[in-house]
Motif scaffolding. Structure first.
Motif, PDB file in Angstrom:
ATOM      1  N   ARG A  66       0.840  -1.193   0.000  1.00 25.93           N
ATOM      2  CA  ARG A  66       0.000   0.000   0.000  1.00 25.93           C
ATOM      3  C   ARG A  66       0.876   1.244   0.000  1.00 25.93           C
ATOM      4  O   ARG A  66       1.920   1.263   0.609  1.00 25.93           O
ATOM      5  CB  ARG A  66      -0.866   0.054   1.256  1.00 25.93           C
ATOM      6  N   ASN A  85       0.028   6.866   2.135  1.00 24.01           N
ATOM      7  CA  ASN A  85      -1.017   7.866   2.374  1.00 24.01           C
ATOM      8  C   ASN A  85      -2.403   7.398   1.941  1.00 24.01           C
ATOM      9  O   ASN A  85      -3.338   8.178   1.895  1.00 24.01           O
ATOM     10  CB  ASN A  85      -0.665   9.168   1.661  1.00 24.01           C
ATOM     11  N   GLU A  86      -2.547   6.127   1.647  1.00 18.26           N
ATOM     12  CA  GLU A  86      -3.813   5.584   1.148  1.00 18.26           C
ATOM     13  C   GLU A  86      -4.763   5.264   2.308  1.00 18.26           C
ATOM     14  O   GLU A  86      -4.399   4.548   3.230  1.00 18.26           O
ATOM     15  CB  GLU A  86      -3.506   4.308   0.361  1.00 18.26           C
ATOM     16  N   PRO A  87      -5.989   5.810   2.279  1.00 11.92           N
ATOM     17  CA  PRO A  87      -6.945   5.452   3.338  1.00 11.92           C
ATOM     18  C   PRO A  87      -7.328   3.983   3.239  1.00 11.92           C
ATOM     19  O   PRO A  87      -7.312   3.403   2.153  1.00 11.92           O
ATOM     20  CB  PRO A  87      -8.143   6.362   3.074  1.00 11.92           C
ATOM     21  N   ARG A  88      -7.650   3.400   4.384  1.00 10.17           N
ATOM     22  CA  ARG A  88      -8.016   1.983   4.442  1.00 10.17           C
ATOM     23  C   ARG A  88      -9.346   1.837   5.150  1.00 10.17           C
ATOM     24  O   ARG A  88      -9.691   2.634   6.016  1.00 10.17           O
ATOM     25  CB  ARG A  88      -6.990   1.192   5.246  1.00 10.17           C
ATOM     26  N   THR A  89     -10.057   0.780   4.809  1.00  8.62           N
ATOM     27  CA  THR A  89     -11.262   0.442   5.557  1.00  8.62           C
ATOM     28  C   THR A  89     -10.844   0.063   6.963  1.00  8.62           C
ATOM     29  O   THR A  89      -9.872  -0.661   7.164  1.00  8.62           O
ATOM     30  CB  THR A  89     -12.005  -0.728   4.896  1.00  8.62           C
ATOM     31  N   ASP A  90     -11.560   0.565   7.939  1.00  6.57           N
ATOM     32  CA  ASP A  90     -11.278   0.256   9.334  1.00  6.57           C
ATOM     33  C   ASP A  90     -12.084  -0.986   9.711  1.00  6.57           C
ATOM     34  O   ASP A  90     -13.222  -0.895  10.165  1.00  6.57           O
ATOM     35  CB  ASP A  90     -11.635   1.444  10.221  1.00  6.57           C
ATOM     36  N   ILE A 148     -13.409   4.388   7.715  1.00  6.35           N
ATOM     37  CA  ILE A 148     -12.066   4.334   7.137  1.00  6.35           C
ATOM     38  C   ILE A 148     -11.099   4.947   8.131  1.00  6.35           C
ATOM     39  O   ILE A 148     -11.491   5.658   9.053  1.00  6.35           O
ATOM     40  CB  ILE A 148     -11.969   5.066   5.783  1.00  6.35           C
ATOM     41  N   ARG A 149      -9.856   4.646   7.923  1.00  7.55           N
ATOM     42  CA  ARG A 149      -8.817   5.280   8.737  1.00  7.55           C
ATOM     43  C   ARG A 149      -7.682   5.679   7.831  1.00  7.55           C
ATOM     44  O   ARG A 149      -7.365   5.007   6.852  1.00  7.55           O
ATOM     45  CB  ARG A 149      -8.355   4.373   9.856  1.00  7.55           C
ATOM     46  N   MET A 150      -7.102   6.786   8.180  1.00  7.96           N
ATOM     47  CA  MET A 150      -5.941   7.257   7.450  1.00  7.96           C
ATOM     48  C   MET A 150      -4.706   6.677   8.116  1.00  7.96           C
ATOM     49  O   MET A 150      -4.644   6.597   9.348  1.00  7.96           O
ATOM     50  CB  MET A 150      -5.884   8.784   7.475  1.00  7.96           C
ATOM     51  N   PRO A 151      -3.733   6.270   7.338  1.00  9.40           N
ATOM     52  CA  PRO A 151      -2.521   5.733   7.937  1.00  9.40           C
ATOM     53  C   PRO A 151      -1.778   6.810   8.715  1.00  9.40           C
ATOM     54  O   PRO A 151      -1.918   8.005   8.446  1.00  9.40           O
ATOM     55  CB  PRO A 151      -1.697   5.262   6.736  1.00  9.40           C
TER      56      PRO A 151
END
Length: 86
Positions: free
Chosen positions: A6, A9-14, A78-81
Motif C-alpha cells: 500500500r 497515504n492511502e486510506p483503508r477500511t477500518d 475508514i482510517r488514514m494511515p
C-alpha cells in the motif's frame, strides 16, 4: 497468498470498526463468520488488524455492515494511515 503493498497515504477500511459496529448491533463474531461463510478465526484476525480480508470477503462484510447498521456504503469506517516523521 500474495503480499499487498500500500502507498503510505492511502486510506483503508477500518475493519475493527466495521466488526465492532456489527457486534454492537447484536451480531457476534460467530454469526458474522456464518453469514460470510468463513472461519471465526478469520474474523478475529480482521478485527485485531493482523490481516485484511480478501476483496470478495471485504465486499461481503461491507454489504453485511450496510444491511445490519442501515448506513450507506459510502459511510463505511475508514482510517488514514499514520504519518511518522523521523
Amino acid at each position: 497468498m500474495s503480499t499487498v503493498y500500500r502507498r503510505s497515504n492511502e486510506p483503508r477500511t477500518d475493519w475493527f470498526r466495521v466488526l465492532t459496529d456489527l457486534n454492537r448491533s447484536g451480531l457476534g463474531n460467530r454469526a458474522v463468520a456464518r453469514r460470510l461463510k468463513v472461519p471465526k478465526t478469520r474474523i478475529l484476525g480482521w478485527k485485531t488488524d493482523d490481516h485484511e480480508p480478501r476483496h470478495s470477503d471485504g465486499e461481503r462484510l461491507i454489504a453485511l455492515w450496510v444491511e445490519v447498521t442501515g448506513h450507506a456504503r459510502e459511510d463505511v469506517p475508514i482510517r488514514m494511515p499514520y504519518a511518522w516523521s523521523g
